[in-house]
Design an enzyme around this catalytic site. Structure first.
Site, PDB file in Angstrom:
ATOM      1  N   ASN A 113     -10.063  -0.819  -0.281  1.00 36.87           N
ATOM      2  CA  ASN A 113      -8.602  -0.722  -0.221  1.00 36.87           C
ATOM      3  C   ASN A 113      -8.027  -1.268  -1.524  1.00 36.87           C
ATOM      4  O   ASN A 113      -8.157  -2.454  -1.813  1.00 36.87           O
ATOM      5  CB  ASN A 113      -8.132  -1.540   0.991  1.00 36.87           C
ATOM      6  CG  ASN A 113      -6.621  -1.569   1.148  1.00 36.87           C
ATOM      7  OD1 ASN A 113      -5.880  -1.142   0.253  1.00 36.87           O
ATOM      8  ND2 ASN A 113      -6.160  -2.077   2.274  1.00 36.87           N
ATOM      9  N   HIS A 139      -3.411   6.487   2.780  1.00 33.05           N
ATOM     10  CA  HIS A 139      -3.797   5.199   2.208  1.00 33.05           C
ATOM     11  C   HIS A 139      -5.178   4.846   2.757  1.00 33.05           C
ATOM     12  O   HIS A 139      -5.425   4.961   3.955  1.00 33.05           O
ATOM     13  CB  HIS A 139      -2.786   4.116   2.582  1.00 33.05           C
ATOM     14  CG  HIS A 139      -3.290   2.750   2.240  1.00 33.05           C
ATOM     15  ND1 HIS A 139      -3.762   2.456   0.985  1.00 33.05           N
ATOM     16  CD2 HIS A 139      -3.438   1.632   2.986  1.00 33.05           C
ATOM     17  CE1 HIS A 139      -4.174   1.202   0.981  1.00 33.05           C
ATOM     18  NE2 HIS A 139      -3.997   0.677   2.181  1.00 33.05           N
ATOM     19  N   CYS A 196       0.805  -1.239   0.000  1.00 29.43           N
ATOM     20  CA  CYS A 196       0.000   0.000   0.000  1.00 29.43           C
ATOM     21  C   CYS A 196       0.828   1.276   0.000  1.00 29.43           C
ATOM     22  O   CYS A 196       0.313   2.348  -0.298  1.00 29.43           O
ATOM     23  CB  CYS A 196      -0.931   0.007   1.208  1.00 29.43           C
ATOM     24  SG  CYS A 196      -1.895  -1.480   1.317  1.00 29.43           S
TER      25      CYS A 196
HETATM   26  N1  ACO Z   1     -18.352  -9.736   8.437  1.00 28.50           N
HETATM   27  C1  ACO Z   1     -18.803 -10.060   9.678  1.00 28.50           C
HETATM   28  N2  ACO Z   1     -17.969 -10.379  10.678  1.00 28.50           N
HETATM   29  C2  ACO Z   1     -16.653 -10.396  10.410  1.00 28.50           C
HETATM   30  C3  ACO Z   1     -16.132 -10.081   9.145  1.00 28.50           C
HETATM   31  C4  ACO Z   1     -17.045  -9.752   8.133  1.00 28.50           C
HETATM   32  N3  ACO Z   1     -16.649  -9.418   6.886  1.00 28.50           N
HETATM   33  N4  ACO Z   1     -14.775 -10.174   9.191  1.00 28.50           N
HETATM   34  C5  ACO Z   1     -14.454 -10.524  10.442  1.00 28.50           C
HETATM   35  N5  ACO Z   1     -15.596 -10.672  11.193  1.00 28.50           N
HETATM   36  C6  ACO Z   1     -15.728 -11.032  12.591  1.00 28.50           C
HETATM   37  C7  ACO Z   1     -14.536 -11.791  13.120  1.00 28.50           C
HETATM   38  O1  ACO Z   1     -14.648 -13.169  12.841  1.00 28.50           O
HETATM   39  C8  ACO Z   1     -14.594 -11.495  14.597  1.00 28.50           C
HETATM   40  O2  ACO Z   1     -15.569 -12.329  15.175  1.00 28.50           O
HETATM   41  P1  ACO Z   1     -15.348 -12.960  16.623  1.00 28.50           P
HETATM   42  O3  ACO Z   1     -15.239 -11.771  17.554  1.00 28.50           O
HETATM   43  O4  ACO Z   1     -16.569 -13.794  16.821  1.00 28.50           O
HETATM   44  O5  ACO Z   1     -14.062 -13.717  16.537  1.00 28.50           O
HETATM   45  C9  ACO Z   1     -15.133 -10.065  14.651  1.00 28.50           C
HETATM   46  O6  ACO Z   1     -15.752  -9.833  13.357  1.00 28.50           O
HETATM   47  C10 ACO Z   1     -14.073  -9.029  14.896  1.00 28.50           C
HETATM   48  O7  ACO Z   1     -12.982  -9.250  13.996  1.00 28.50           O
HETATM   49  P2  ACO Z   1     -11.726  -8.320  14.008  1.00 28.50           P
HETATM   50  O8  ACO Z   1     -10.731  -8.855  13.028  1.00 28.50           O
HETATM   51  O9  ACO Z   1     -11.258  -8.108  15.404  1.00 28.50           O
HETATM   52  O10 ACO Z   1     -12.370  -6.962  13.447  1.00 28.50           O
HETATM   53  P3  ACO Z   1     -11.730  -5.550  13.371  1.00 28.50           P
HETATM   54  O11 ACO Z   1     -12.569  -4.589  14.090  1.00 28.50           O
HETATM   55  O12 ACO Z   1     -10.256  -5.561  13.693  1.00 28.50           O
HETATM   56  O13 ACO Z   1     -11.876  -5.216  11.818  1.00 28.50           O
HETATM   57  C11 ACO Z   1     -10.461  -5.148   9.867  1.00 28.50           C
HETATM   58  C12 ACO Z   1     -11.202  -6.027  10.861  1.00 28.50           C
HETATM   59  C13 ACO Z   1     -11.505  -4.331   9.124  1.00 28.50           C
HETATM   60  C14 ACO Z   1      -9.701  -6.027   8.894  1.00 28.50           C
HETATM   61  C15 ACO Z   1      -9.495  -4.203  10.611  1.00 28.50           C
HETATM   62  O14 ACO Z   1      -8.746  -4.938  11.545  1.00 28.50           O
HETATM   63  C16 ACO Z   1      -8.524  -3.475   9.700  1.00 28.50           C
HETATM   64  O15 ACO Z   1      -8.900  -2.632   8.911  1.00 28.50           O
HETATM   65  N6  ACO Z   1      -7.208  -3.746   9.850  1.00 28.50           N
HETATM   66  C17 ACO Z   1      -6.129  -3.027   9.151  1.00 28.50           C
HETATM   67  C18 ACO Z   1      -5.972  -3.426   7.751  1.00 28.50           C
HETATM   68  C19 ACO Z   1      -4.765  -2.709   7.172  1.00 28.50           C
HETATM   69  O16 ACO Z   1      -4.433  -1.585   7.521  1.00 28.50           O
HETATM   70  N7  ACO Z   1      -4.039  -3.374   6.311  1.00 28.50           N
HETATM   71  C20 ACO Z   1      -2.790  -2.794   5.834  1.00 28.50           C
HETATM   72  C21 ACO Z   1      -2.911  -2.191   4.544  1.00 28.50           C
HETATM   73  S1  ACO Z   1      -3.525  -3.323   3.336  1.00 28.50           S
HETATM   74  C22 ACO Z   1      -2.232  -3.721   2.235  1.00 28.50           C
HETATM   75  O17 ACO Z   1      -1.074  -3.442   2.444  1.00 28.50           O
HETATM   76  C23 ACO Z   1      -2.633  -4.535   1.002  1.00 28.50           C
END
Ligand code: ACO
Length: 329
Positions: A286, A255, A116
């Site tokens: 993203n 980003h 990214c």
């Molecule tokens: N729909 C419904 N529920 C979901 C989904 C979905 N699509 N995805 C995950 N869940 C559930 C999980 O299973 C979990 O359930 P549980 O509590 O029963 O175990 C719950 O939702 C919470 O999951 P988390 O992973 O803790 O959710 P979070 O609030 O962290 O959001 C996300 C996830 C959106 C991926 C976030 O962590 C994020 O944006 N992270 C950063 C991503 C990033 O910056 N990446 C780097 C750049 S990308 C690149 O370089 C290509």
């Protein structure tokens, strides 16, 4: 030519595939809801490239627009840099394929793999080539077909990503331009975001295909915390040496990974996200390196970025990598 004192972005362009994949569409594919996706990420829809549409096909459309916007032709370019983690193929590089599609030959062309942060890295590299006097005009394209490396059965990643391309033409300017650059990486955390198979470490096999190992794997929750800290630190590292604070920045082009990450970064910088952050992730998700390139282009098109404005670009991604730039438009 002699060494230029200032490098400016003199043209921008973008290309987004026509096909829109909404959160409602994803509800039919995996166990998710529009409400979860919007509240956790801010994303409402994303674009998906056609099956036969390669990364270089999107790159060339964005590049042609950026060249037209700069009132230049491909023959005027001195170098082509493509930032992508979804190249057309391992080799030849997507930049070489783009060069051919632009109808030019001879000038250097190469890819960079910085996830990214790729567009910001690309701008920084182009700035060095121009400032050193090696080239006059540079083309930087960030293009990604993430849909090709997405596991459409993994709800934790498939709701996040989209396809697209953004481009910038850089050249010498009398004043302003790129004022400060901060780049960094931390390879020790590389396994937080990776596509494990297909390279020399884990060559393609029936096993790797069956287990979706050619797709993006992400520890989203851990990355989230790193992203907020690293993007905040990168913003500080690029603004402080220039004597700038959040107050002095007119527009932040981050980003576009997650709305909550961006709001937390703005808070760390002490700026009002509603006033300073440019966001378009609700439309595109993203797009890795292409995200900040398309955001920059749209901020210009919408008149948010105009002559004299001070822009902060701030990116974070797999590697881990990060990059921040200050540009006086
Ligand atoms: N729909 C419904 N529920 C979901 C989904 C979905 N699509 N995805 C995950 N869940 C559930 C999980 O299973 C979990 O359930 P549980 O509590 O029963 O175990 C719950 O939702 C919470 O999951 P988390 O992973 O803790 O959710 P979070 O609030 O962290 O959001 C996300 C996830 C959106 C991926 C976030 O962590 C994020 O944006 N992270 C950063 C991503 C990033 O910056 N990446 C780097 C750049 S990308 C690149 O370089 C290509």
């Amino acid at each position: 030519m002699s060494g230029a004192r200032h490098t400016g972005i003199i043209g921008v362009g973008k290309y987004l595939p026509e096909k829109v994949l909404t959160n409602a569409d994803l509800e039919k594919l995996v166990d998710t809801t529009d409400e979860w996706i919007v509240t956790r990420t801010g994303i409402k829809e994303r674009r998906i490239a056609k099956e036969n549409e390669a990364t270089s096909d999107m790159a060339v459309r964005a590049a042609e627009k950026a060249l037209a916007n700069a009132s230049l032709k491909a023959a005027d370019l001195g170098i082509i840099i493509v930032a992508t983690i979804t190249p057309d193929m391992f080799f030849p590089s997507t930049a070489c394929r783009l060069q051919h599609k632009l109808g030019v030959s001879g000038i250097p062309a190469f890819d960079i793999s910085v996830a990214c942060s790729g567009f910001v890295y690309g701008l920084a590299i182009a700035d060095s080539f121009i400032k050193s006097g090696l080239v006059k005009y540079a083309l930087v394209v960030a293009a990604e077909k993430l849909s090709a490396v997405t596991n459409w059965k993994d709800r934790s990643t498939c709701v996040l990503f989209g396809d697209g391309a953004g481009a910038a033409v850089l050249g010498p300017v009398e004043e302003g331009g790129i004022m400060g650059i901060h780049l960094g990486a931390d390879g020790s955390k590389g396994d937080l975001l990776q596509m494990p198979a297909g390279g020399s470490c884990m060559p393609a096999s029936v096993h790797t295909v069956e287990n979706h190992l050619h797709c993006i794997q992400m520890e989203g929750n851990i990355l989230f915390k790193h992203a907020v800290k690293i993007m905040g630190d990168a913003a500080k590292a690029v603004t402080e040496p220039l004597g700038l604070t959040g107050e002095d920045i007119d527009v932040i082009i981050p980003h576009q990974a997650n709305l909550r990450i961006l709001e937390a970064v703005a808070k760390r910088m002490g700026v009002d996200p509603a006033k300073k952050l440019y966001m378009n992730l609700e439309k595109y998700g993203n797009m890795s390196a292409a995200s900040s390139a398309v955001a920059l282009c749209e901020a210009v098109e919408e008149g948010r970025i105009t002559k004299g404005k001070t822009i902060l670009m701030d990116a974070f991604g797999g590697g881990l990598t990060w990059g921040a730039l200050i540009i006086k438009w």
